[in-house]
Design an enzyme around this catalytic site. Sequence first.
Site, PDB file in Angstrom:
ATOM      1  N   LYS A   8       0.859  -1.184   0.000  1.00  0.00           N
ATOM      2  CA  LYS A   8       0.000   0.000   0.000  1.00  0.00           C
ATOM      3  C   LYS A   8       0.895   1.234   0.000  1.00  0.00           C
ATOM      4  O   LYS A   8       1.696   1.436   0.911  1.00  0.00           O
ATOM      5  CB  LYS A   8      -0.905   0.003   1.223  1.00  0.00           C
ATOM      6  CG  LYS A   8      -1.746   1.268   1.333  1.00  0.00           C
ATOM      7  CD  LYS A   8      -2.815   1.163   2.402  1.00  0.00           C
ATOM      8  CE  LYS A   8      -3.590   2.467   2.516  1.00  0.00           C
ATOM      9  NZ  LYS A   8      -4.656   2.392   3.503  1.00  0.00           N
ATOM     10  N   LYS A  57       1.288  10.061   5.818  1.00  0.00           N
ATOM     11  CA  LYS A  57       1.341   8.646   6.195  1.00  0.00           C
ATOM     12  C   LYS A  57       2.611   7.957   5.691  1.00  0.00           C
ATOM     13  O   LYS A  57       2.674   6.737   5.591  1.00  0.00           O
ATOM     14  CB  LYS A  57       0.081   7.940   5.689  1.00  0.00           C
ATOM     15  CG  LYS A  57      -1.213   8.503   6.295  1.00  0.00           C
ATOM     16  CD  LYS A  57      -2.411   7.589   6.045  1.00  0.00           C
ATOM     17  CE  LYS A  57      -3.647   8.093   6.782  1.00  0.00           C
ATOM     18  NZ  LYS A  57      -4.777   7.134   6.658  1.00  0.00           N
ATOM     19  N   LYS A  71      -2.151  -1.457  -3.851  1.00  0.00           N
ATOM     20  CA  LYS A  71      -3.031  -0.291  -3.784  1.00  0.00           C
ATOM     21  C   LYS A  71      -2.217   0.987  -3.889  1.00  0.00           C
ATOM     22  O   LYS A  71      -1.209   1.087  -3.197  1.00  0.00           O
ATOM     23  CB  LYS A  71      -3.765  -0.336  -2.446  1.00  0.00           C
ATOM     24  CG  LYS A  71      -4.683   0.818  -2.173  1.00  0.00           C
ATOM     25  CD  LYS A  71      -5.233   0.699  -0.784  1.00  0.00           C
ATOM     26  CE  LYS A  71      -6.113   1.896  -0.512  1.00  0.00           C
ATOM     27  NZ  LYS A  71      -6.581   1.958   0.827  1.00  0.00           N
TER      28      LYS A  71
HETATM   29  C1  PBG Z   1      -7.257   3.713   5.629  1.00  0.00           C
HETATM   30  C2  PBG Z   1      -7.660   3.424   4.241  1.00  0.00           C
HETATM   31  C3  PBG Z   1      -7.524   4.311   3.179  1.00  0.00           C
HETATM   32  C4  PBG Z   1      -8.095   3.702   2.076  1.00  0.00           C
HETATM   33  C5  PBG Z   1      -8.549   2.438   2.470  1.00  0.00           C
HETATM   34  N1  PBG Z   1      -8.266   2.277   3.819  1.00  0.00           N
HETATM   35  C6  PBG Z   1      -6.986   5.685   3.160  1.00  0.00           C
HETATM   36  C7  PBG Z   1      -5.669   5.960   3.714  1.00  0.00           C
HETATM   37  O1  PBG Z   1      -4.826   5.076   3.865  1.00  0.00           O
HETATM   38  O2  PBG Z   1      -5.455   7.121   4.031  1.00  0.00           O
HETATM   39  C8  PBG Z   1      -8.180   4.347   0.725  1.00  0.00           C
HETATM   40  C9  PBG Z   1      -9.232   3.855  -0.200  1.00  0.00           C
HETATM   41  C10 PBG Z   1      -9.535   4.758  -1.326  1.00  0.00           C
HETATM   42  O3  PBG Z   1      -8.916   5.820  -1.552  1.00  0.00           O
HETATM   43  O4  PBG Z   1     -10.450   4.412  -2.068  1.00  0.00           O
HETATM   44  N2  PBG Z   1      -6.658   2.761   6.367  1.00  0.00           N
END
Ligand code: PBG
Length: 322
Positions: A194, A216, A247
């Site tokens: 991610k 983050k 992701k």
């Molecule tokens: C948070 C989380 C995020 C998404 C899924 N779980 C956002 C982030 O990490 O700030 C993003 C999903 C999306 O943008 O569609 N744990």
Amino acid sequence: MIRRNRILRQSAAIRAMVAETTLTPNDLIAPLFITEGSGIKEEIPSMLNYYRMSIDHTVKEVKELWSMGIKCVLLFIKCSDELKDNKGTEALNPNGLMQRSIKAIKDACPDMVVMTDVALDPFSSYGHDGIVEHGEIVNDATVEVLAQMSVSHATAGADIVAPSDMMDGRILAIREALEQNGYTKTGIMSYSAKYASCFYGPFRDALDSAPGFGDKKTYQMDFANRREALKETLMDVEEGADIVMVKPAMAYLDIIREVKDAVDVPVSAYHVSGEYAMIKAAAKMGWLNEEKAILESLTSIKRAGADLIATYFAKDAAKLIS
Ligand code: PBG
């Protein structure tokens, strides 16, 4: 000329016969945003035609998705501000919005595969995915809460927990906690690779979960990196992940392919909120054909190697495919 490649492109029928990638509703995971209350269905401003819904509307939506052939939903909760704290205490409430949503969906549509987001950010007063101490996101204390949260979701009836936090060692901790509590049939879909991405912007609007300070980047990955994605993913498989995830999706098709070639578990990809918003905005301007953009995007993600795709276009795609 003895080889004419256009022979296999000359009609829709021939093209369909030789198509290498076929999208089906079985490939799709529908993310759902759930909010407290009843009778609520509010559009998310940066995600046209996508809604935050109270449990009653969510249950209706789930039944409709099931009737369209979609087998899996991924649940996210919008937690109200009064319930947020640094430790994400509300995430463990056995009667919390997530836990009640899981039960309601499983009661109404028992065969639907229910996946749940496991991370602290929707519950965190800081909007971070972990507990904050002295301005830092601490790893091990966070992992303990994530393990308890996973058990709490399993107790409520979740089929698969989906940790999206990127803390180290959380997959093993979650697997052990599930085992210790007798949840030997609960799966783990790990957000393994991610990236720290600007494409999550609209999602943070949807849940009001933008980080209150900093970014983050100390836990999510640097988008410059490729080898690191393999390291993260292979470790998660070793720790017990049943499904791994890359992701976002479209700016990371190379990573999806590399991960697919490296692991023997199903690979999912998250076509995230910003990717949805870009297509929606361009279509609204009349600059893109939305239906064609949806099918081309999702097919390319599958072609890259994704067995499963989490996408806000799940319902539209299921309609277009049928
Ligand atoms: C948070 C989380 C995020 C998404 C899924 N779980 C956002 C982030 O990490 O700030 C993003 C999903 C999306 O943008 O569609 N744990």
